[in-house]
Design an enzyme around this catalytic site. Structure first.
Site, PDB file in Angstrom:
ATOM      1  N   HIS A 115      54.436  -9.367 101.808  1.00  0.00           N
ATOM      2  CA  HIS A 115      53.120  -8.807 102.584  1.00  0.00           C
ATOM      3  C   HIS A 115      53.702  -7.498 103.595  1.00  0.00           C
ATOM      4  O   HIS A 115      54.702  -7.783 104.075  1.00  0.00           O
ATOM      5  CB  HIS A 115      52.529  -9.630 103.283  1.00  0.00           C
ATOM      6  CG  HIS A 115      51.653  -8.574 104.382  1.00  0.00           C
ATOM      7  ND1 HIS A 115      50.241  -8.445 103.980  1.00  0.00           N
ATOM      8  CD2 HIS A 115      51.504  -8.423 105.665  1.00  0.00           C
ATOM      9  CE1 HIS A 115      49.757  -8.044 104.853  1.00  0.00           C
ATOM     10  NE2 HIS A 115      50.588  -8.020 106.108  1.00  0.00           N
ATOM     11  N   GLU A 143      48.258  -7.675 113.022  1.00  0.00           N
ATOM     12  CA  GLU A 143      49.279  -8.712 112.294  1.00  0.00           C
ATOM     13  C   GLU A 143      50.191  -9.047 113.094  1.00  0.00           C
ATOM     14  O   GLU A 143      50.692 -10.145 113.192  1.00  0.00           O
ATOM     15  CB  GLU A 143      49.656  -7.943 110.924  1.00  0.00           C
ATOM     16  CG  GLU A 143      48.636  -8.130 110.073  1.00  0.00           C
ATOM     17  CD  GLU A 143      48.838  -7.397 108.657  1.00  0.00           C
ATOM     18  OE1 GLU A 143      49.959  -7.015 108.562  1.00  0.00           O
ATOM     19  OE2 GLU A 143      47.701  -7.268 107.847  1.00  0.00           O
ATOM     20  N   LYS A 146      56.918 -14.145 101.509  1.00  0.00           N
ATOM     21  CA  LYS A 146      55.701 -15.064 101.122  1.00  0.00           C
ATOM     22  C   LYS A 146      56.381 -16.410 100.894  1.00  0.00           C
ATOM     23  O   LYS A 146      57.488 -16.259 100.296  1.00  0.00           O
ATOM     24  CB  LYS A 146      54.644 -14.497 100.376  1.00  0.00           C
ATOM     25  CG  LYS A 146      54.058 -13.207 100.567  1.00  0.00           C
ATOM     26  CD  LYS A 146      53.052 -12.811  99.614  1.00  0.00           C
ATOM     27  CE  LYS A 146      52.039 -11.605  99.972  1.00  0.00           C
ATOM     28  NZ  LYS A 146      50.929 -11.330  99.117  1.00  0.00           N
ATOM     29  N   ASN A 168      53.301 -12.347  95.084  1.00  0.00           N
ATOM     30  CA  ASN A 168      54.173 -11.105  94.834  1.00  0.00           C
ATOM     31  C   ASN A 168      55.024 -11.001  95.743  1.00  0.00           C
ATOM     32  O   ASN A 168      55.421  -9.664  96.327  1.00  0.00           O
ATOM     33  CB  ASN A 168      53.242 -10.060  94.903  1.00  0.00           C
ATOM     34  CG  ASN A 168      51.954 -10.071  96.051  1.00  0.00           C
ATOM     35  OD1 ASN A 168      52.189 -10.853  96.883  1.00  0.00           O
ATOM     36  ND2 ASN A 168      51.029  -8.986  95.911  1.00  0.00           N
ATOM     37  N   TYR A 181      44.504 -13.469 106.814  1.00  0.00           N
ATOM     38  CA  TYR A 181      43.844 -12.880 105.671  1.00  0.00           C
ATOM     39  C   TYR A 181      42.275 -12.787 105.731  1.00  0.00           C
ATOM     40  O   TYR A 181      41.276 -12.486 104.667  1.00  0.00           O
ATOM     41  CB  TYR A 181      44.165 -13.481 104.478  1.00  0.00           C
ATOM     42  CG  TYR A 181      45.294 -12.892 103.508  1.00  0.00           C
ATOM     43  CD1 TYR A 181      45.609 -11.478 103.651  1.00  0.00           C
ATOM     44  CD2 TYR A 181      46.512 -13.671 103.410  1.00  0.00           C
ATOM     45  CE1 TYR A 181      46.926 -11.009 103.031  1.00  0.00           C
ATOM     46  CE2 TYR A 181      47.635 -13.166 102.759  1.00  0.00           C
ATOM     47  CZ  TYR A 181      47.809 -11.973 102.625  1.00  0.00           C
ATOM     48  OH  TYR A 181      48.996 -11.311 102.180  1.00  0.00           O
TER      49      TYR A 181
END
Ligand code: IDP
Ligand code: MG
Length: 151
Positions: free
Chosen positions: A128, A139, A22, A125, A62
């Site tokens: 992914h 995805e 990310k 975080n 998302y």
């Protein structure tokens, strides 16, 4: 009923999963460290590129979370800078990569996981990973065409 998530049995089929480093991970120069952990754990990279999503692209990725209170913040974060997207393959790839990542909330992640070691926030975080075969297929196709994935 068969469990549709891959990897609950040892020695089962090869799988594919989508990984994203990310924008926080890329900005903090963690790309190499994270890729090293994937490779050391027998997750093989079969597609990879750096992208900078716009807001609409992050919202599309998302969309499953569009009703969640954190959707706006999450999609703004995901479109805030470059990210590295990869397709990984290996035995039980979906489950094994999620184990390497650790829990969504880094405070609950196990020692030695990527999120435990590097995440700073439940949202920021670092990584992914797909959570099931159906989401992995969606995805992977969201970011890669067939010519971009090596055999
Ligand atoms: P996952 O990334 O572990 O699969 P999901 O529940 O699918 O977790 O959530 C997608 C992403 O949304 C998380 O990785 C995190 O960046 C963000 N997120 C999840 N829960 C929260 C929250 O409660 N507050 C803020 N951001 C969240
Ligand atoms: Mg998820």
């Amino acid at each position: 009923m068969a469990d549709r998530r891959l990897g609950h049995k040892k020695g089962c089929i090869m799988g594919k999963t989508l990984s994203i480093i990310k924008p926080d991970g890329v900005a903090r120069q963690l790309t190499g460290e994270i890729i090293a952990r994937l490779e050391k754990n027998d997750l093989k990279i079969i597609a990879m590129k750096m992208i900078h999503m716009n807001l609409a692209q992050a919202e599309g990725f998302y969309s499953v979370h569009k009703e969640r209170p954190f959707f706006k913040s999450l999609t703004e974060f995901m479109s805030s800078g470059p990210a590295v997207v990869m397709v990984l393959t290996g035995e039980n790839a979906i489950v094994r990569y999620r184990e390497l990542m650790g829990a969504t909330n880094y405070k609950e992640a196990k020692e030695g996981t990527i999120r435990k070691d590097f995440a700073t926030d439940i949202e920021k975080n670092v990584v992914h990973g797909s959570d099931a075969v159906e989401t992995a297929n969606f995805e992977i196709n969201y970011f890669f065409n067939s010519f971009e994935i090596v055999a």
